[in-house]
Enzyme design. Structure first.
Site, PDB file in Angstrom:
ATOM      1  N   LYS A 124      61.303  66.283  37.174  1.00  0.00           N
ATOM      2  CA  LYS A 124      62.311  66.162  36.109  1.00  0.00           C
ATOM      3  C   LYS A 124      63.707  66.369  36.680  1.00  0.00           C
ATOM      4  CE  LYS A 124      63.938  68.693  31.986  1.00  0.00           C
ATOM      5  NZ  LYS A 124      64.022  67.657  30.951  1.00  0.00           N
ATOM      6  N   ASP A 181      13.836  21.936  24.466  1.00  0.00           N
ATOM      7  CA  ASP A 181      14.272  20.986  25.492  1.00  0.00           C
ATOM      8  C   ASP A 181      14.626  21.668  26.817  1.00  0.00           C
ATOM      9  OD1 ASP A 181      16.546  22.202  24.461  1.00  0.00           O
ATOM     10  OD2 ASP A 181      17.594  20.331  23.974  1.00  0.00           O
ATOM     11  N   TYR A 203      48.486  35.624  47.945  1.00  0.00           N
ATOM     12  CA  TYR A 203      48.953  35.109  46.661  1.00  0.00           C
ATOM     13  C   TYR A 203      47.871  35.367  45.623  1.00  0.00           C
ATOM     14  CZ  TYR A 203      46.380  31.125  48.689  1.00  0.00           C
ATOM     15  OH  TYR A 203      45.445  30.342  49.313  1.00  0.00           O
ATOM     16  N   HIS A 220      33.849  30.460  44.001  1.00  0.00           N
ATOM     17  CA  HIS A 220      34.504  30.549  42.694  1.00  0.00           C
ATOM     18  C   HIS A 220      33.755  31.504  41.757  1.00  0.00           C
ATOM     19  CE1 HIS A 220      37.469  27.589  43.742  1.00  0.00           C
ATOM     20  NE2 HIS A 220      36.536  26.735  44.092  1.00  0.00           N
TER      21      HIS A 220
END
Length: 518
Positions: free
Chosen positions: A125, A472, A218, A281
């Site tokens: 402080k 399916d 980056y 990824h």
């Protein structure tokens, strides 16, 4: 100059004290710090000499005294403050060197530091007049400034004050989190995944982060800046990673490598064999377990050779010459992680591609909570991963899997839990042969997995991260040649889906646990 030194971690404190004394400083200290300085022959004044009051309550009250805090908090530019110091015989303190009890390592009431944080906050402080140092890494820079200029620069004092408040904020947050646990659990760290909701989700969460030392090239794209931050006082395994070769890491390198490292350790622990994972990824494009590391790598690479180019390779055992030779013959990797490297293997990888980041890493440290940022806040949950054991799974078809099929089903399920939803994973003989990831419908994910498998899934297993809403998807799995399908179950059409599996001669297992990953 008067300096108050009170540290739990004594690293470098004797050298700092000697440097301060050489500059003409008077040292004030107490307890273990004072003893350490006295034993080293450094002149030091006891705090009780300064305050005229002995330490009491088993060292709980030592520095909590106006002659300590008045000396720290006085604004020397205000005449009324200087008058108060003179009236009460309080001596100004110019430098406060404090670090705190190690509460995070051993939570207990007695390790909740009171006097330390109070001095740190007071000094921070009043940083216009007082230098506060809470990290031994700052001892030498502070000494250097004092030697060169006779004082610590205002910018340095402000930087150190910010660091001090970050420390006390993180410390208080850790104590608050511990106290929020049920009383019977408060003798140790907060409970992990599966514990009480109050342990995972207290009313308030305080995250205090500090930027790590390494520079990231980056973010997700070159125009985005990025850095890695870590929880203050709670370093993870990334803080122990050693980079042996290659260019600096990027944001996506870290994100993908973290996913690969988590999965490869999970597979190795589950199978008891060497494991290899290739991630691209954030999704595994190859994964395998085998009796040798080289075989595990070759089988992981064969899963999807095209996608493996520029991927992240994670190995569960130290890289040996045979595996290194296989990697050199395969598509280049952007990052390689292993727990170690045998002689010559790093150089062999460098010869293949100099920019490949070659990382040596300890086992991953699973987080207590999983965070995801949204506008104006965060979503918080248990970390993702498999919880339900095979013993809780349920065979719902007439046909039972044999042991080899069970093994493939378990591996497919563990890999599927680390693939972005919607996900279908095909496995045969300990090798992922087809992975369909991130599709908006499950049938298409299955078609992609089957296309990548190219007939190699015959007799193997198919895992789906969520239930099949229609038959399916099971029909597509059967067309790929699998013998067993593992899925959570829970659809309103489960009976139709199970009937389709029976009609097609498949075994089907319900895990009772969905594994969405977004």
């Amino acid at each position: 100059m008067r300096a108050l030194l009170s540290v739990y971690d004594k690293t470098g404190v004797v050298e700092l004290a000697r440097g301060l004394v050489a500059l003409g400083a008077e040292l004030v200290s107490s307890g273990g710090t004072a003893r350490a300085l006295q034993e080293a022959g450094v002149p030091v004044r006891q705090v009780e000499e300064l305050t005229g009051f002995p330490e009491i309550l088993g060292h709980r009250v030592v520095t909590l005294h106006p002659k300590v805090h008045g000396g720290i908090l006085a604004d020397r530019d205000r005449p009324e403050h200087r008058a108060d110091l003179e009236r009460h015989g309080i001596e100004p303190i110019d430098l406060v060197v404090v670090n705190l009890y190690p509460f995070a390592q051993d939570p207990s009431v007695e390790l909740i530091d009171i006097g330390g944080p109070a001095m740190v906050r007071a000094a921070a402080k009043n940083h216009q007049h007082v230098t506060v140092v809470v990290d031994p890494a700052d001892y030498q820079p502070v000494l250097d400034e004092l030697r060169a200029a006779g004082q610590v620069a205002p910018a340095t004092r402000r930087r150190l004050a910010a660091k001090a408040f970050a420390l006390t904020s993180a410390y208080d947050a850790r104590v608050a989190e511990w106290l929020a646990q049920p009383a019977e659990a408060s003798s140790g760290p907060p409970e992990g995944p599966g514990g009480p909701a109050s342990a995972l989700l207290p009313e308030r969460l305080t995250l205090v982060l500090e930027r790590s030392g390494e520079a990231l090239r980056y973010g997700e794209n070159p125009h985005q800046r990025a850095a890695r931050y870590r929880l203050v006082g709670e370093p993870g395994f990334w803080d122990q990673v050693v980079q042996h070769a290659g260019v600096p890491l990027s944001y996506l390198n870290l994100y993908d490598a973290d996913a690969a490292w988590t999965l490869v350790h999970d597979l190795a622990a589950w199978s008891g064999q060497p494991a290899a994972v290739i991630v691209k990824h954030a999704n595994p494009c190859g994964a395998a377990v085998a009796p040798s590391l080289a075989e595990a790598y070759r089988r992981a690479y064969q899963a999807d050779e095209r996608s493996a180019f520029g991927g992240i390779v994670a190995l569960s055992a130290p890289l040996d010459p045979e595996t290194a030779a296989a990697m050199v013959q395969a598509a280049q990797a952007d990052v390689v992680l292993a727990p170690g490297y045998e002689p010559g293997t790093v150089a062999e990888l460098q010869a293949r591609r100099k920019s490949t980041r070659v990382l040596e890493a300890p086992p991953p440290s699973p987080p207590l909570r999983h965070f995801r940022q949204i506008a104006g806040g965060f979503l918080v949950q248990d970390p993702p991963g498999c919880r339900a054991a095979r013993s809780t799974w349920r065979v719902v078809t007439k046909r039972q899997p044999d042991e080899a099929e069970w093994r493939d089903a378990e591996l497919a399920w563990r890999i599927c839990a680390r693939v972005k939803s919607n996900a279908i994973v095909l496995v045969k003989d300990g090798q992922a042969v087809g992975i369909g990831a991130g599709q908006q419908n499950r049938v298409q994910a299955g078609e992609i997995a089957a296309q990548k498998a190219a007939g190699r899934a015959a007799g193997g297993a198919c895992a789906s991260d969520a239930f099949y809403p229609f038959p399916d998807g099971v029909e597509a799995a059967a067309a790929a040649g699998v013998a067993v399908v593992v899925q959570p179950g829970g659809s309103v059409r489960d009976e139709e889906v199970v009937a389709a599996a029976d009609r097609l001669g498949l075994a089907m297992v319900f895990t009772g646990e969905r594994q969405f990953l977004h």
